[in-house]
Design an enzyme around this catalytic site. Structure first.
Site, mmCIF file in Angstrom:
data_model
loop_
_atom_site.group_PDB
_atom_site.id
_atom_site.type_symbol
_atom_site.label_atom_id
_atom_site.label_comp_id
_atom_site.label_asym_id
_atom_site.label_seq_id
_atom_site.Cartn_x
_atom_site.Cartn_y
_atom_site.Cartn_z
ATOM 1 N N LYS A 9 -8.824 0.306 -1.452
ATOM 2 C CA LYS A 9 -8.629 1.677 -1.926
ATOM 3 C C LYS A 9 -9.957 2.452 -2.012
ATOM 4 O O LYS A 9 -11.036 1.848 -1.943
ATOM 5 C CB LYS A 9 -7.918 1.629 -3.281
ATOM 6 C CG LYS A 9 -6.492 1.056 -3.212
ATOM 7 C CD LYS A 9 -5.790 1.195 -4.567
ATOM 8 C CE LYS A 9 -4.361 0.667 -4.525
ATOM 9 N NZ LYS A 9 -3.651 0.876 -5.822
ATOM 10 N N TYR A 49 3.804 5.622 -0.759
ATOM 11 C CA TYR A 49 4.182 5.279 -2.128
ATOM 12 C C TYR A 49 5.494 5.930 -2.555
ATOM 13 O O TYR A 49 5.739 6.097 -3.758
ATOM 14 C CB TYR A 49 3.053 5.651 -3.092
ATOM 15 C CG TYR A 49 1.921 4.626 -3.132
ATOM 16 C CD1 TYR A 49 2.156 3.324 -3.581
ATOM 17 C CD2 TYR A 49 0.631 4.955 -2.750
ATOM 18 C CE1 TYR A 49 1.142 2.384 -3.632
ATOM 19 C CE2 TYR A 49 -0.405 4.018 -2.803
ATOM 20 C CZ TYR A 49 -0.141 2.739 -3.249
ATOM 21 O OH TYR A 49 -1.147 1.803 -3.317
ATOM 22 N N ASN A 112 -7.804 0.747 -8.752
ATOM 23 C CA ASN A 112 -7.727 -0.707 -8.891
ATOM 24 C C ASN A 112 -8.014 -1.473 -7.600
ATOM 25 O O ASN A 112 -7.497 -2.563 -7.380
ATOM 26 C CB ASN A 112 -6.413 -1.125 -9.559
ATOM 27 C CG ASN A 112 -5.191 -0.790 -8.729
ATOM 28 O OD1 ASN A 112 -5.320 -0.195 -7.661
ATOM 29 N ND2 ASN A 112 -4.023 -1.172 -9.205
ATOM 30 N N HIS A 115 -4.585 -2.686 -2.571
ATOM 31 C CA HIS A 115 -3.117 -2.729 -2.532
ATOM 32 C C HIS A 115 -2.721 -3.960 -1.734
ATOM 33 O O HIS A 115 -3.400 -4.318 -0.776
ATOM 34 C CB HIS A 115 -2.546 -1.487 -1.825
ATOM 35 C CG HIS A 115 -1.104 -1.636 -1.449
ATOM 36 N ND1 HIS A 115 -0.086 -1.389 -2.339
ATOM 37 C CD2 HIS A 115 -0.513 -2.089 -0.305
ATOM 38 C CE1 HIS A 115 1.078 -1.671 -1.746
ATOM 39 N NE2 HIS A 115 0.851 -2.082 -0.518
ATOM 40 N N GLU A 126 5.432 -1.880 5.519
ATOM 41 C CA GLU A 126 4.088 -1.319 5.328
ATOM 42 C C GLU A 126 3.197 -1.572 6.541
ATOM 43 O O GLU A 126 2.388 -0.724 6.915
ATOM 44 C CB GLU A 126 3.462 -1.911 4.060
ATOM 45 C CG GLU A 126 4.155 -1.415 2.796
ATOM 46 C CD GLU A 126 3.611 -2.024 1.510
ATOM 47 O OE1 GLU A 126 4.113 -1.654 0.439
ATOM 48 O OE2 GLU A 126 2.685 -2.872 1.567
HETATM 49 P P1 GDP Z 1 0.568 -3.168 -7.357
HETATM 50 O O1 GDP Z 1 1.602 -3.728 -6.421
HETATM 51 O O2 GDP Z 1 -0.101 -4.203 -8.210
HETATM 52 O O3 GDP Z 1 -0.427 -2.280 -6.663
HETATM 53 O O4 GDP Z 1 1.355 -2.227 -8.402
HETATM 54 P P2 GDP Z 1 2.629 -1.271 -8.234
HETATM 55 O O5 GDP Z 1 3.238 -1.390 -6.864
HETATM 56 O O6 GDP Z 1 3.491 -1.458 -9.415
HETATM 57 O O7 GDP Z 1 2.011 0.188 -8.368
HETATM 58 C C1 GDP Z 1 1.327 0.809 -7.286
HETATM 59 C C2 GDP Z 1 0.058 1.444 -7.795
HETATM 60 O O8 GDP Z 1 0.381 2.494 -8.695
HETATM 61 C C3 GDP Z 1 -0.833 0.497 -8.594
HETATM 62 O O9 GDP Z 1 -1.711 -0.251 -7.810
HETATM 63 C C4 GDP Z 1 -1.578 1.452 -9.496
HETATM 64 O O10 GDP Z 1 -2.713 2.009 -8.814
HETATM 65 C C5 GDP Z 1 -0.573 2.546 -9.744
HETATM 66 N N1 GDP Z 1 0.115 2.313 -11.032
HETATM 67 C C6 GDP Z 1 1.089 1.418 -11.312
HETATM 68 N N2 GDP Z 1 1.482 1.472 -12.579
HETATM 69 C C7 GDP Z 1 0.759 2.470 -13.151
HETATM 70 C C8 GDP Z 1 0.712 3.026 -14.447
HETATM 71 O O11 GDP Z 1 1.431 2.642 -15.372
HETATM 72 N N3 GDP Z 1 -0.178 4.041 -14.631
HETATM 73 C C9 GDP Z 1 -0.990 4.507 -13.627
HETATM 74 N N4 GDP Z 1 -1.843 5.515 -13.889
HETATM 75 N N5 GDP Z 1 -0.982 3.990 -12.383
HETATM 76 C C10 GDP Z 1 -0.128 2.994 -12.144
#
Ligand code: GDP
Length: 137
Positions: A9, A49, A112, A115, A126
């Site tokens: 990222k 997303y 973070n 991905h 994807e």
């Molecule tokens: P991943 O698979 O670990 O990347 O997590 P997810 O697929 O659940 O979410 C996609 C991305 O959305 C994450 O990597 C975070 O950058 C963001 N994200 C997820 N949950 C939250 C949240 O509760 N708050 C915020 N600000 N960002 C979030």
């Protein structure tokens, strides 16, 4: 052999730790079989997303993903999807296990670092989103 999509990222690209992150994948036995550095458009990030469209953080997530270049990759190896998720660590770097990519390189739940696809179906979708078959060698 399994394939998964990885994105380094904008925060990690800006920190110039692309090579250090890729080394983690390679050291764990994953092979980079496709790779591109690119600037996502708002449309790209929004579509990628789309599953999170209804979530409160969707707008911030899209803004963050277009805030600078990313590196998109296909990783291949035995159990590549789960192995990549393990190397990444928990979504929130505060919860990420020591030694994981997010524990070492991520600053916040938004920024973070990486991905990774979360299952075989999303991995296939994807990968196809970013790479035509001829670019996966
Ligand atoms: P991943 O698979 O670990 O990347 O997590 P997810 O697929 O659940 O979410 C996609 C991305 O959305 C994450 O990597 C975070 O950058 C963001 N994200 C997820 N949950 C939250 C949240 O509760 N708050 C915020 N600000 N960002 C979030």
């Amino acid at each position: 052999m399994e394939q998964t999509l990885s994105i380094i990222k904008p925060d990690a690209v800006a920190k110039n730790v692309v090579g250090r992150i890729i080394t983690r994948f390679e050291d764990a036995g994953l092979c980079v079989v496709a790779m591109r550095r690119m600037q996502l458009s708002e449309k790209d990030a929004g579509e990628f997303y789309a599953v999170h469209r209804a979530r409160p953080f969707y707008k911030d997530l899209v803004s963050f993903m277009i805030s600078g270049p990313v590196v998109v990759m296909v990783l291949q190896g035995a159990g590549a999807i789960a192995k990549n998720r393990e190397l990444m660590g928990a979504t929130n770097p505060r919860d990420a296990a020591p030694g994981t990519i997010r524990a070492d390189f991520a600053d916040s739940i938004d920024a973070n670092a990486v991905h990774g696809s979360d299952g075989p179906e999303t991995a296939a979708q994807e990968i196809a989103f970013f790479f035509p078959r001829r670019e996966i060698n």
